[in-house]
Design a protein around this motif. Sequence first.
Motif, PDB file in Angstrom:
ATOM      1  N   GLN A  32      69.784  35.964  52.744  1.00  0.00           N
ATOM      2  CA  GLN A  32      69.372  34.721  53.365  1.00  0.00           C
ATOM      3  C   GLN A  32      68.703  34.973  54.722  1.00  0.00           C
ATOM      4  O   GLN A  32      67.719  34.325  55.072  1.00  0.00           O
ATOM      5  CB  GLN A  32      70.576  33.794  53.531  1.00  0.00           C
ATOM      6  CG  GLN A  32      71.109  33.230  52.226  1.00  0.00           C
ATOM      7  CD  GLN A  32      72.338  32.356  52.419  1.00  0.00           C
ATOM      8  OE1 GLN A  32      72.922  32.324  53.505  1.00  0.00           O
ATOM      9  NE2 GLN A  32      72.739  31.651  51.373  1.00  0.00           N
ATOM     10  N   GLN A  33      69.208  35.913  55.472  1.00  0.00           N
ATOM     11  CA  GLN A  33      68.617  36.242  56.765  1.00  0.00           C
ATOM     12  C   GLN A  33      67.217  36.820  56.594  1.00  0.00           C
ATOM     13  O   GLN A  33      66.290  36.465  57.342  1.00  0.00           O
ATOM     14  CB  GLN A  33      69.521  37.223  57.518  1.00  0.00           C
ATOM     15  CG  GLN A  33      70.836  36.616  57.990  1.00  0.00           C
ATOM     16  CD  GLN A  33      71.742  37.639  58.656  1.00  0.00           C
ATOM     17  OE1 GLN A  33      71.506  38.850  58.565  1.00  0.00           O
ATOM     18  NE2 GLN A  33      72.802  37.163  59.310  1.00  0.00           N
ATOM     19  N   GLN A  34      67.055  37.706  55.623  1.00  0.00           N
ATOM     20  CA  GLN A  34      65.740  38.292  55.374  1.00  0.00           C
ATOM     21  C   GLN A  34      64.752  37.224  54.908  1.00  0.00           C
ATOM     22  O   GLN A  34      63.596  37.197  55.347  1.00  0.00           O
ATOM     23  CB  GLN A  34      65.845  39.412  54.339  1.00  0.00           C
ATOM     24  CG  GLN A  34      66.609  40.630  54.830  1.00  0.00           C
ATOM     25  CD  GLN A  34      66.673  41.724  53.782  1.00  0.00           C
ATOM     26  OE1 GLN A  34      65.914  41.718  52.817  1.00  0.00           O
ATOM     27  NE2 GLN A  34      67.577  42.676  53.976  1.00  0.00           N
TER      28      GLN A  34
ATOM     29  N   ALA B 188      64.888  34.011  55.516  1.00  0.00           N
ATOM     30  CA  ALA B 188      64.574  33.123  56.634  1.00  0.00           C
ATOM     31  C   ALA B 188      63.562  33.757  57.570  1.00  0.00           C
ATOM     32  O   ALA B 188      62.647  33.078  58.071  1.00  0.00           O
ATOM     33  CB  ALA B 188      65.855  32.784  57.393  1.00  0.00           C
ATOM     34  N   GLN B 189      63.682  35.072  57.802  1.00  0.00           N
ATOM     35  CA  GLN B 189      62.719  35.759  58.658  1.00  0.00           C
ATOM     36  C   GLN B 189      61.316  35.719  58.058  1.00  0.00           C
ATOM     37  O   GLN B 189      60.332  35.450  58.761  1.00  0.00           O
ATOM     38  CB  GLN B 189      63.158  37.219  58.853  1.00  0.00           C
ATOM     39  CG  GLN B 189      62.213  38.012  59.762  1.00  0.00           C
ATOM     40  CD  GLN B 189      62.589  39.479  59.846  1.00  0.00           C
ATOM     41  OE1 GLN B 189      63.417  39.961  59.056  1.00  0.00           O
ATOM     42  NE2 GLN B 189      62.000  40.185  60.789  1.00  0.00           N
TER      43      GLN B 189
ATOM     44  N   GLN C 210      60.138  33.512  55.893  1.00  0.00           N
ATOM     45  CA  GLN C 210      59.644  32.133  55.922  1.00  0.00           C
ATOM     46  C   GLN C 210      59.168  31.739  57.313  1.00  0.00           C
ATOM     47  O   GLN C 210      58.156  31.045  57.466  1.00  0.00           O
ATOM     48  CB  GLN C 210      60.736  31.185  55.436  1.00  0.00           C
ATOM     49  CG  GLN C 210      61.057  31.320  53.955  1.00  0.00           C
ATOM     50  CD  GLN C 210      62.240  30.478  53.533  1.00  0.00           C
ATOM     51  OE1 GLN C 210      62.910  29.861  54.373  1.00  0.00           O
ATOM     52  NE2 GLN C 210      62.532  30.453  52.242  1.00  0.00           N
ATOM     53  N   GLN C 211      59.855  32.169  58.342  1.00  0.00           N
ATOM     54  CA  GLN C 211      59.445  31.859  59.705  1.00  0.00           C
ATOM     55  C   GLN C 211      58.106  32.490  60.045  1.00  0.00           C
ATOM     56  O   GLN C 211      57.235  31.847  60.651  1.00  0.00           O
ATOM     57  CB  GLN C 211      60.519  32.338  60.698  1.00  0.00           C
ATOM     58  CG  GLN C 211      61.806  31.523  60.663  1.00  0.00           C
ATOM     59  CD  GLN C 211      62.877  32.092  61.574  1.00  0.00           C
ATOM     60  OE1 GLN C 211      62.674  33.136  62.201  1.00  0.00           O
ATOM     61  NE2 GLN C 211      64.018  31.414  61.648  1.00  0.00           N
ATOM     62  N   ILE C 212      57.932  33.737  59.652  1.00  0.00           N
ATOM     63  CA  ILE C 212      56.659  34.419  59.922  1.00  0.00           C
ATOM     64  C   ILE C 212      55.527  33.766  59.147  1.00  0.00           C
ATOM     65  O   ILE C 212      54.422  33.558  59.672  1.00  0.00           O
ATOM     66  CB  ILE C 212      56.775  35.920  59.568  1.00  0.00           C
ATOM     67  CG1 ILE C 212      57.788  36.600  60.487  1.00  0.00           C
ATOM     68  CG2 ILE C 212      55.418  36.599  59.682  1.00  0.00           C
ATOM     69  CD1 ILE C 212      58.062  38.046  60.123  1.00  0.00           C
ATOM     70  N   GLU C 213      55.804  33.413  57.884  1.00  0.00           N
ATOM     71  CA  GLU C 213      54.779  32.757  57.071  1.00  0.00           C
ATOM     72  C   GLU C 213      54.378  31.407  57.665  1.00  0.00           C
ATOM     73  O   GLU C 213      53.189  31.081  57.753  1.00  0.00           O
ATOM     74  CB  GLU C 213      55.286  32.570  55.636  1.00  0.00           C
ATOM     75  CG  GLU C 213      55.377  33.854  54.833  1.00  0.00           C
ATOM     76  CD  GLU C 213      55.963  33.628  53.449  1.00  0.00           C
ATOM     77  OE1 GLU C 213      55.719  34.448  52.555  1.00  0.00           O
ATOM     78  OE2 GLU C 213      56.689  32.615  53.272  1.00  0.00           O
ATOM     79  N   ALA C 214      55.364  30.615  58.054  1.00  0.00           N
ATOM     80  CA  ALA C 214      55.079  29.285  58.602  1.00  0.00           C
ATOM     81  C   ALA C 214      54.312  29.384  59.914  1.00  0.00           C
ATOM     82  O   ALA C 214      53.338  28.653  60.150  1.00  0.00           O
ATOM     83  CB  ALA C 214      56.380  28.510  58.805  1.00  0.00           C
ATOM     84  N   ALA C 215      54.735  30.290  60.788  1.00  0.00           N
ATOM     85  CA  ALA C 215      54.038  30.462  62.063  1.00  0.00           C
ATOM     86  C   ALA C 215      52.614  30.960  61.838  1.00  0.00           C
ATOM     87  O   ALA C 215      51.672  30.514  62.508  1.00  0.00           O
ATOM     88  CB  ALA C 215      54.806  31.444  62.952  1.00  0.00           C
TER      89      ALA C 215
ATOM     90  N   ARG D  46      50.418  28.066  60.610  1.00  0.00           N
ATOM     91  CA  ARG D  46      50.043  27.173  61.717  1.00  0.00           C
ATOM     92  C   ARG D  46      48.958  27.807  62.581  1.00  0.00           C
ATOM     93  O   ARG D  46      48.020  27.129  63.021  1.00  0.00           O
ATOM     94  CB  ARG D  46      51.279  26.839  62.557  1.00  0.00           C
ATOM     95  CG  ARG D  46      52.282  25.924  61.869  1.00  0.00           C
ATOM     96  CD  ARG D  46      53.309  25.395  62.864  1.00  0.00           C
ATOM     97  NE  ARG D  46      54.097  26.475  63.454  1.00  0.00           N
ATOM     98  CZ  ARG D  46      55.253  26.908  62.960  1.00  0.00           C
ATOM     99  NH1 ARG D  46      55.751  26.372  61.850  1.00  0.00           N
ATOM    100  NH2 ARG D  46      55.923  27.877  63.554  1.00  0.00           N
TER     101      ARG D  46
END
Length: 224
Positions: free
Chosen positions: A99-101, A103-104, A106-111, A114
């Motif tokens: 889950q931590q991996q 989430a990391q 997904q955060q990079i993809e979303a940023a 944007r």
Amino acid sequence: MKTFLKPLMMAGLVLTASAPIAAAPAAAQQAQGVGVVNLNAIIARSNALQTAEQQRQTTYAAQIQQATQRQQQLAAQLQPLYTQFQTAQQSNAGQQALQQQAAQIQQIEAAGQRELQTIMQPVALSRAYVQEQIEEQLDRAIQQAATKKRIDLVIEAGQGGVLYAAAPLNMTQEVLTELNTLLPSAQLVPPQGWLPREIREQQAAAAAQQAQPAAAPAQQPTGR
């Protein structure tokens, strides 16, 4: 950008783009002529749109190149994380670690998404600006083509409406010819501060709502 789906109006008859032919058989029988157009094809094949697409590659070359380079950097950054995540899955790593991996990643993809949208915003605004100029001339192009062909009722192909139309009914090329005459080319770069119609309408609606006077509070009955 949402699809151009205005009702097509001819000789007092209106048929929305999504309405099937069977919805107005009486109107079709009374009309002296019925025409079918494919609005999406007309816009895509218009001289204004095609010329703008070519010019945009030069005018916005810096933004396109910057976005391409940033996309490649993001892909290089994410690829090891994808591989690490897949390896962890195959090795039955703990749920919390997975889950931590995830989430990391997904955060990079979303940023990154944007960031790319910000870089390409001038290009997106240019596309919307050209599209809007074309749409503003479509009604007139349809009317002129219908007048020349003595058409009283115009129906849009697609959108669940017309599945087939014989060649004499198809007015797409005639409308395209009229559109190219009315708008041989479009302005590529929007004016400073320009926003697409949908956003302008949303802002106008919000401003109108704010301008409305607040309702007076109900008066409480006074005891005697």
